[in-house]
Write a protein that holds these residues in place. Structure first.
Motif, PDB file in Angstrom:
ATOM      1  N   LEU A 110      18.635  13.360  45.629  1.00 57.11           N
ATOM      2  CA  LEU A 110      17.972  12.538  44.615  1.00 57.11           C
ATOM      3  C   LEU A 110      17.900  13.352  43.340  1.00 57.11           C
ATOM      4  CD1 LEU A 110      16.165  10.366  43.316  1.00 57.11           C
ATOM      5  CD2 LEU A 110      14.234  11.293  44.608  1.00 57.11           C
ATOM      6  N   LEU A 111      18.636  12.925  42.313  1.00 55.12           N
ATOM      7  CA  LEU A 111      18.583  13.573  41.003  1.00 55.12           C
ATOM      8  C   LEU A 111      17.454  12.960  40.181  1.00 55.12           C
ATOM      9  CD1 LEU A 111      22.390  13.681  40.079  1.00 55.12           C
ATOM     10  CD2 LEU A 111      21.007  15.522  41.072  1.00 55.12           C
ATOM     11  N   ILE A 112      16.718  13.801  39.468  1.00 53.86           N
ATOM     12  CA  ILE A 112      15.664  13.331  38.563  1.00 53.86           C
ATOM     13  C   ILE A 112      16.024  13.763  37.153  1.00 53.86           C
ATOM     14  CG2 ILE A 112      13.231  13.488  37.928  1.00 53.86           C
ATOM     15  CD1 ILE A 112      12.529  13.893  40.799  1.00 53.86           C
ATOM     16  N   GLY A 113      16.141  12.790  36.263  1.00 51.55           N
ATOM     17  CA  GLY A 113      16.447  13.093  34.871  1.00 51.55           C
ATOM     18  C   GLY A 113      15.232  13.627  34.143  1.00 51.55           C
ATOM     19  N   PHE A 114      15.387  13.829  32.843  1.00 53.23           N
ATOM     20  CA  PHE A 114      14.303  14.393  32.036  1.00 53.23           C
ATOM     21  C   PHE A 114      13.846  13.367  31.007  1.00 53.23           C
ATOM     22  CE2 PHE A 114      18.315  15.427  30.088  1.00 53.23           C
ATOM     23  CZ  PHE A 114      18.120  15.271  28.735  1.00 53.23           C
ATOM     24  N   GLU A 115      12.601  13.508  30.576  1.00 52.39           N
ATOM     25  CA  GLU A 115      12.045  12.575  29.602  1.00 52.39           C
ATOM     26  C   GLU A 115      12.162  13.139  28.194  1.00 52.39           C
ATOM     27  OE1 GLU A 115       7.685  12.258  29.667  1.00 52.39           O
ATOM     28  OE2 GLU A 115       7.732  13.623  31.377  1.00 52.39           O
ATOM     29  N   ALA A 116      11.542  12.461  27.218  1.00 55.86           N
ATOM     30  CA  ALA A 116      11.572  12.924  25.835  1.00 55.86           C
ATOM     31  C   ALA A 116      10.909  14.292  25.744  1.00 55.86           C
ATOM     32  CB  ALA A 116      10.851  11.926  24.933  1.00 55.86           C
ATOM     33  N   ASN A 117      11.446  15.142  24.882  1.00 55.04           N
ATOM     34  CA  ASN A 117      10.945  16.509  24.733  1.00 55.04           C
ATOM     35  C   ASN A 117      10.981  16.876  23.257  1.00 55.04           C
ATOM     36  OD1 ASN A 117      10.862  19.433  24.606  1.00 55.04           O
ATOM     37  ND2 ASN A 117      11.301  19.456  26.801  1.00 55.04           N
ATOM     38  N   PRO A 118       9.848  17.347  22.685  1.00 53.59           N
ATOM     39  CA  PRO A 118       9.828  17.649  21.248  1.00 53.59           C
ATOM     40  C   PRO A 118      10.761  18.785  20.849  1.00 53.59           C
ATOM     41  CG  PRO A 118       7.813  18.409  22.322  1.00 53.59           C
ATOM     42  CD  PRO A 118       8.545  17.558  23.319  1.00 53.59           C
ATOM     43  N   TRP A 119      11.197  19.600  21.820  1.00 54.47           N
ATOM     44  CA  TRP A 119      12.096  20.712  21.492  1.00 54.47           C
ATOM     45  C   TRP A 119      13.561  20.316  21.549  1.00 54.47           C
ATOM     46  CZ3 TRP A 119       7.640  21.436  24.389  1.00 54.47           C
ATOM     47  CH2 TRP A 119       6.679  22.256  23.808  1.00 54.47           C
ATOM     48  N   LEU A 120      13.850  19.089  21.967  1.00 54.02           N
ATOM     49  CA  LEU A 120      15.223  18.615  22.001  1.00 54.02           C
ATOM     50  C   LEU A 120      15.498  17.840  20.713  1.00 54.02           C
ATOM     51  CD1 LEU A 120      15.369  17.375  25.717  1.00 54.02           C
ATOM     52  CD2 LEU A 120      16.221  19.537  24.795  1.00 54.02           C
ATOM     53  N   HIS A 121      16.188  18.464  19.789  1.00 53.16           N
ATOM     54  CA  HIS A 121      16.326  17.894  18.447  1.00 53.16           C
ATOM     55  C   HIS A 121      17.624  17.110  18.242  1.00 53.16           C
ATOM     56  CE1 HIS A 121      12.766  20.043  17.217  1.00 53.16           C
ATOM     57  NE2 HIS A 121      13.307  21.198  17.568  1.00 53.16           N
ATOM     58  N   ASP A 122      18.643  17.409  19.006  1.00 53.78           N
ATOM     59  CA  ASP A 122      19.936  16.760  18.798  1.00 53.78           C
ATOM     60  C   ASP A 122      20.065  15.573  19.761  1.00 53.78           C
ATOM     61  OD1 ASP A 122      22.650  16.012  18.670  1.00 53.78           O
ATOM     62  OD2 ASP A 122      23.230  18.024  18.031  1.00 53.78           O
ATOM     63  N   ASP A 123      19.850  14.382  19.249  1.00 55.34           N
ATOM     64  CA  ASP A 123      19.880  13.198  20.096  1.00 55.34           C
ATOM     65  C   ASP A 123      21.241  12.979  20.746  1.00 55.34           C
ATOM     66  OD1 ASP A 123      17.249  12.668  19.544  1.00 55.34           O
ATOM     67  OD2 ASP A 123      17.681  11.235  17.934  1.00 55.34           O
ATOM     68  N   ARG A 124      22.301  13.371  20.065  1.00 53.52           N
ATOM     69  CA  ARG A 124      23.637  13.177  20.632  1.00 53.52           C
ATOM     70  C   ARG A 124      23.843  14.050  21.862  1.00 53.52           C
ATOM     71  NH1 ARG A 124      26.953  14.513  15.370  1.00 53.52           N
ATOM     72  NH2 ARG A 124      25.318  16.111  15.437  1.00 53.52           N
ATOM     73  N   GLU A 125      23.390  15.303  21.782  1.00 53.38           N
ATOM     74  CA  GLU A 125      23.530  16.198  22.928  1.00 53.38           C
ATOM     75  C   GLU A 125      22.673  15.723  24.093  1.00 53.38           C
ATOM     76  OE1 GLU A 125      22.761  20.198  21.801  1.00 53.38           O
ATOM     77  OE2 GLU A 125      24.580  20.388  20.590  1.00 53.38           O
ATOM     78  N   VAL A 126      21.463  15.286  23.795  1.00 55.31           N
ATOM     79  CA  VAL A 126      20.575  14.779  24.836  1.00 55.31           C
ATOM     80  C   VAL A 126      21.200  13.571  25.521  1.00 55.31           C
ATOM     81  CG1 VAL A 126      18.350  13.652  25.238  1.00 55.31           C
ATOM     82  CG2 VAL A 126      18.466  15.674  23.778  1.00 55.31           C
TER      83      VAL A 126
END
Length: 253
Positions: free
Chosen positions: A160-176
Motif C-alpha cells: 500500500l503506497l501512501i502519497g504526500f499532502e501539500a507542504n509549504p517547503w515544496l515550492h515547484d508545483d511542476r516537480e510535485v
C-alpha cells in the motif's frame, strides 16, 4: 467507517458478525469518499493471512507521521486498534520503521532488511515528499519506487503506497505534480493499492472548513490524526470492491 471496515474484513476473513458498537458508530470527521482515496488492487497475502493464520502483520516504512504533536496515540497504534476492533479473532501486529527525510532509493534498500526481520503480509510505504524536497528527478524516483514495489511483491508482501499532502517547503508545483504522477503510474502498472493522501486531505479541508471552522485553516495535526482512519478506509473499500464486484461476462469465441 466502522461499518464499512467491519463488512470488508468480514468478507475477507470469515462471516463473523460485526460488533454492536461498530454497527452503530456515527460517521467520522475523517470519512472520505472511496473515489478520493484509492483504486482497487489485489491484496492476496492479506487475504491469505486473514483466512489461515488469523494474524495480520504490517510493516510501515517512510517518513514519520504525527511525531511531536502532543500526547495523542500514534498513527500505527490507532491503526492497529481500528483493525482489531473491526475484526473478531484477528491479531494485528504493526511494526513501525519510519526514517525522517528518507527518499525512495534508500528506503527501497532498507525494506529488504526490514521485511526479512518482520516478515509482513502488508507493506505500507509513504513516498514522494522527501524526493520532491531533494529535487530527485521524477524518472529516477519512479524507477526506484518501481524496483522497491516489485521486490516486495516478489518476496510475498502486498503493498500500500501512501502519497504526500501539500507542504509549504515544496515550492515547484511542476516537480510535485511529476512525483505524484510517477507514483500513480507505478501503482497502476504494478497493480498495488495507492492512497492519494493529497486528494483525501483536500476533501477533508473543504469539508471541515464548511462544517466546523468557517475560514480557519485545516490544522496539520487533524490530518495526521486521520491517517489511521484513511488507511483503514482504503483497505476496507478495496476489500469490499475486490470481493463483491461481479465477475466479467465471458467473451464470445
Amino acid at each position: 467507517m466502522g461499518l464499512a471496515l467491519g463488512v470488508a474484513l468480514g468478507l475477507a476473513s470469515s462471516p463473523a458478525p460485526l460488533r454492536a458498537q461498530e454497527a452503530t458508530r456515527p460517521a467520522s470527521r475523517c470519512d472520505v469518499p472511496a473515489d478520493q482515496l484509492a483504486a482497487p488492487a489485489p491484496l492476496p497475502h492479506v487475504l491469505a493471512a486473514l483466512k489461515t493464520t488469523k494474524k495480520l502483520h504490517i510493516l510501515i516504512i517512510g517518513s514519520p507521521i504525527g511525531i511531536g504533536r502532543g500526547p495523542r496515540k500514534s498513527y500505527p497504534v490507532v491503526l492497529e486498534g481500528l483493525l482489531e476492533r473491526a475484526l473478531t479473532g484477528i491479531d494485528v501486529n504493526i511494526v513501525d520503521r519510519p526514517v525522517s527525510g528518507e527518499t525512495v532509493d534508500t528506503a527501497a534498500e532498507r525494506i529488504r532488511t526490514e521485511v526479512a526481520l518482520s516478515r509482513p503480509d502488508l507493506l505500507i510505504w509513504q513516498v514522494g515528499a522527501n524526493d520532491a524536497l531533494a529535487r530527485m528527478p521524477p524518472s529516477e524516483y519512479e524507477s526506484a519506487l518501481r524496483d522497491g514495489v516489485r521486490w516486495a511483491k516478489e518476496d510475498g508482501v502486498d503493498v500500500l503506497l501512501i502519497g504526500f499532502e501539500a507542504n509549504p517547503w515544496l515550492h515547484d508545483d511542476r516537480e510535485v505534480l511529476a512525483v505524484r504522477e510517477a507514483t500513480g503510474r507505478v501503482a497502476k502498472t504494478e497493480d498495488v493499492l495507492y492512497l492519494r493522501r493529497f486528494d483525501a486531505m483536500q476533501f477533508l479541508a473543504r469539508t471541515r472548513n464548511r462544517v466546523e471552522q468557517g475560514d480557519e485553516p485545516f490544522p496539520a495535526e487533524v490530518g495526521d490524526d486521520c491517517m489511521a482512519e484513511l488507511v483503514a478506509q482504503a483497505l476496507a473499500a478495496n476489500l469490499v470492491l475486490r470481493r463483491t464486484r461481479p465477475a466479467p461476462a465471458p467473451t464470445e469465441p
